[in-house]
Design an enzyme around this catalytic site. Structure first.
Site, short mmCIF file in Angstrom:
data_model
loop_
_atom_site.label_atom_id
_atom_site.label_comp_id
_atom_site.label_asym_id
_atom_site.label_seq_id
_atom_site.Cartn_x
_atom_site.Cartn_y
_atom_site.Cartn_z
N GLU A 47 0.80 -1.22 0.00
CA GLU A 47 0.00 0.00 0.00
C GLU A 47 0.84 1.28 0.00
O GLU A 47 0.46 2.28 0.60
CB GLU A 47 -0.97 0.00 1.19
CG GLU A 47 -2.02 -1.09 1.07
CD GLU A 47 -3.11 -1.02 2.13
OE1 GLU A 47 -2.95 -0.25 3.12
OE2 GLU A 47 -4.13 -1.72 2.00
N GLU B 99 -4.74 -8.55 0.01
CA GLU B 99 -5.26 -8.26 1.35
C GLU B 99 -6.76 -8.11 1.22
O GLU B 99 -7.24 -7.30 0.42
CB GLU B 99 -4.62 -7.00 1.91
CG GLU B 99 -4.91 -6.77 3.39
CD GLU B 99 -4.04 -5.64 3.94
OE1 GLU B 99 -2.81 -5.65 3.70
OE2 GLU B 99 -4.58 -4.74 4.60
#
Length: 813
Positions: free
Chosen positions: A433, A535
């Site tokens: 991220e 995720e």
């Protein structure tokens, strides 16, 4: 202090003789010694802590691995991101003596992990600094060693910036340390590298590359032999005559052909041992490397193929701590946690968001897990770290970004070199991220689409996201120089933005974090891109996006196991997102996941007084239940069964309430509405009319006694072996009382030490390292570690108003 140093030196000589067979003459070959024992520790900064003249007589004697943060105290003055636990500065010192006869050999110290900003000295001489707390590293002590005399290793660890991570890190030398002796002519650190370019069930080709270092100053003629063992049987062998240069490195390649190889797979992880030896009249060095024969294919249309078989990644994300143990987690505890995950049908793990220990990787090799090895959570610019509660207040910005430009390439190289021989490792991840919109990078494309997790508008005052593509290409290039046998991936927070910046294009395989809605349109737009959920949330919809689409390789739940940090407002100490709690207990979500992932017949019963409405029944039904049957008499209760079987029959106090078919429930949660009555609720699961699984819950009374069990009554006297005592608070009938929270005291008589007591209560900030803890959901876990002397052990567990329990163990040589 002098007498203690002599004892340590004598202990070291004894270990040295045992491990390395040291005699009066110089030893041959490599010797790797456990260097964990008898370190002195001081929490705080010390002027001239590296000097031998320093009086350390008041320092604490301890064994490694060691994490001082978990010793507390919990306090709201610290950061919620790291579990409201302290950082600070700590010093470690250890003295040791090497025989005069070893002079002429190379001496190295190897650290598996130190968090963080470690600096190391030998006999007052500075060796270097490693800012990254997750990277393994080694120093050459040889120029400064006093053979036949006492030597002093000093390590300073600086975790003053305690809020430098988005999760709990721990502080200190929290992984193993080794002392390594080698001949001047030896195999380089991480100098054996194998690949399997050809693998079938009939034959396999093992390509081996060995890097040999020559520190003799003379050209050397030597023999390189690689022998492949399957158990005790020789599966193949290759030998070469080599002439190395007078200095520097010589790289030698060999091929070993293997007939009818035992393949490495998630269900049957066939492992071989590659023994590499170099000799020139005598054995100069020897290294043992695990080998697994397997093929991987990442198909953008059909998904992942392991050994030619299409497979879905049933994965979890995982942080590295273990609650009461902090970041200093023994290998046996890692093994227990992996076994629990395996029971659920999990076959893959993403190391979120940093390299894990060698212990972890070896266990994944042996147990058959597919691993995504992740390197970084942030690159050259910092992310937000929440200090007063997740998404609360003003975030901090301390972290690895400060060191990224200088250290990223070195850290990444060392990570790849260390772990590239593990068959369990299937992908390298260069980041998690780092493309989170406006944290800190931004792009005009953000104005065109709302992402449920990361929605943000373009902010021209923030750094432009085009830089992400540039950095990604640089990191990928580092990996490809060292390992071309695996693809490179990353966990993308905003595929929308990364598709525009070149970041996604730099990857071999794209990981999408919480972006199931983008799977189909991106698959159409980028038909050559293999993709998976890197995720994911725990909803059934998220899994259906995998199960119903061949091109989606799998998912990685956030998370497999609860972890310290990323907490709410004080006194919250840990995230509750895991399907397994901090003590390793399966939560209801775990059983729901087992019903999706496991082929072994199972059924789980849970109840709630919150009746599930049809509008959201398929979303979070599995998160709404607990395994309890204690309610107000006559109240209508929703009874839910998670199963992978065809039908489940529900019985209350022996009478049937009817059987229902799983196929009739779109949310895969069979449910009944039942007026409560005291007694036993039982679920019987059937396939083709045959009973294959069952579960039951009972109405419980008040807790009256402690029940304790230990699955390992004998421990080795090695100062490392681990035992677990599982405690339940029970009613008169022996049922676990789910609501019981009594404080339990642990008293020990015998040669073990208490490592910690885990309750898994997210808002309990009691001292983790004393001998008492309140239970949570009727349970507690006690960790015990052996000492180095044999003897009987008695553990007594007490609580006010409850019958105590006693557990007997033995520590043996």
């Amino acid at each position: 202090m002098k007498s203690l140093k002599v004892i340590i030196a004598c202990t070291f000589f004894s270990l040295f003789f045992f491990v390395g067979n040291v005699s009066n003459g110089q030893s041959a070959g490599r010797q790797t010694m456990n260097f964990n024992h008898d370190w002195l520790f001081f929490k705080g900064d010390v002027g001239d802590g590296q000097k031998s003249t320093l009086d350390d007589s008041g320092w604490r004697l301890l064994d490694l691995p060691h994490d001082w943060s978990i010793e507390g105290p919990f306090s709201k003055e610290y950061a919620s991101a790291t579990g409201y636990l302290p950082g600070g500065i700590g010093w470690y010192r250890k003295t040791f003596t090497l025989p005069e006869s070893e002079k002429g050999r190379r001496v190295y110290i190897y650290f598996n992990g130190v968090y963080n900003n470690s600096e190391v000295w030998i006999n007052g001489n500075y060796l270097g600094k490693r800012p990254n707390g997750y990277i393994s590293f080694q120093y050459d002590l040889t120029p400064y060693i006093n053979f036949g005399k006492e030597n002093l290793i000093a390590v300073k660890v600086d975790h003053s910036l305690f809020g430098d991570s988005r999760w709990y890190t721990g502080s200190g030398i929290y992984r193993d340390v080794s002392l390594v002796l080698k001949d001047p002519l030896h195999i380089k650190q991480w100098g054996v590298y194998w690949t399997t370019p050809e693998v079938t069930s009939e034959k396999a080709k093992l390509q081996v590359e060995v890097s040999i270092a020559n520190g003799t100053g003379k050209r050397a003629k030597l023999t390189l032999t690689n022998t492949l063992y399957h158990g005790t049987k020789v599966a193949g062998k290759a030998t070469s005559k080599v002439t190395s240069g007078a200095t520097g490195e010589t790289v030698v390649s060999q091929v070993i052909m293997v007939s009818n190889p035992a393949l490495w797979d998630v269900d049957s992880p066939g492992l071989y041992s590659l023994v590499t030896e170099i000799s020139g009249g005598r054995l100069s060095d020897k290294a043992v490397t695990p080998v697994g024969f397997r093929t991987l294919r990442f198909d953008p249309v059909k998904g992942l193929f392991l050994n030619g078989r299409n497979i879905k990644l049933k994965g979890i994300c995982m942080h590295h701590d273990a609650g009461a143990l902090g970041s200093a987690v023994p290998k046996k505890e890692l093994s227990r946690r992996l076994d629990v995950l395996k029971e659920l049908g999990c076959n893959a793990i993403r190391t979120s968001h940093n390299p894990f220990s060698t212990d972890f990787m070896e266990l994944c090799d042996a147990k058959g897990f597919l691993v995504i090895g992740e390197a970084f959570d942030e690159w050259e610019l910092p992310k937000k770290k929440w200090l007063t509660g997740w998404n609360k207040g003003v975030p901090g910005k301390d972290g690895y970004a400060t060191d990224f430009s200088e250290w990223a390439a070195t850290d990444l190289r060392d990570f790849v070199l260390r772990d590239r021989n593990h068959p369990s490792l299937i992908m390298w991840s260069i980041g998690n991220e780092v493309d989170y919109p406006n944290d800190p990078y931004t792009h005009p494309i953000l104005n065109t689409e709302a992402n449920p997790q990361t929605w943000a508008k373009f902010d021209q005052n923030l750094p432009h996201a085009d830089r992400l593509g540039e950095i990604a290409r640089e990191l990928v290039a580092v990996i490809k120089q060292l390992d071309r046998s695996r693809p490179v991936t990353a966990g993308l927070a905003s595929a929308l933005m990364s598709n525009e910046t070149g970041y996604a294009a730099a990857l071999d395989v794209a990981g999408y974090n919480y972006q199931e809605f983008r799977y189909e349109p991106d698959h159409k737009k980028y038909p050559d891109r293999p993709l998976y959920g890197s995720e994911n949330g725990m909803s059934l919809e998220a899994w259906n996006s995998v199960a119903d689409n061949d091109y989606v390789m799998g998912q990685f739940l956030w998370t497999g196991i609860e972890y310290l940090g990323e907490a709410g407002q004080f006194p919250s100490r840990h995230s509750t997102s895991g399907i397994i709690d901090l003590a390793g207990n399966k939560k209801p979500e775990a059983f729901f996941r087992e019903s999706l992932w496991s082929d072994k017949p199972m059924v789980f019963l849970g109840t709630t007084d919150r009746l599930i409405s049809p509008r959201n029944e398929s979303l979070w039904a599995h998160k709404r239940v607990d395994p309890v049957w204690n309610w107000e008499e006559g109240k209508t209760i929703s009874v839910n069964a998670f199963t992978n079987c065809e039908e489940v029959e529900l019985l209350l106090n022996g009478r049937t309430l009817g059987a229902k078919n799983l196929a009739d429930f779109q949310n895969r949660t069979i449910s009944w509405e039942v007026p409560f009555e005291t007694g036993t609720l039982r679920a019987v699961a059937r396939n083709r009319g045959m009973i294959v699984a069952s579960d039951e819950i009972r109405t419980t009374g008040n807790p009256v006694k402690i029940v304790a069990r230990c699955e390992k009554p004998a421990l080795k006297a090695d100062r490392e072996d681990l035992a677990h005592i599982f405690i339940t608070l029970c009613d008169e009938a022996g049922n676990t009382v789910y609501s019981a929270t009594n404080e339990v005291t642990c008293e020990i008589d015998g040669p073990v030490r208490l490592l910690g007591m885990e309750d898994a209560n997210p808002v309990n900030i009691e001292d983790y390292k004393d001998n008492k803890q309140h239970a949570f959901r009727g349970k507690l876990l006690v960790y015990l570690q052996s000492r180095d002397k044999p003897g009987k052990v008695t553990v007594t567990l007490k609580a006010d108003g409850l019958q105590s329990a006693t557990v007997s163990l033995e520590v043996v040589q």
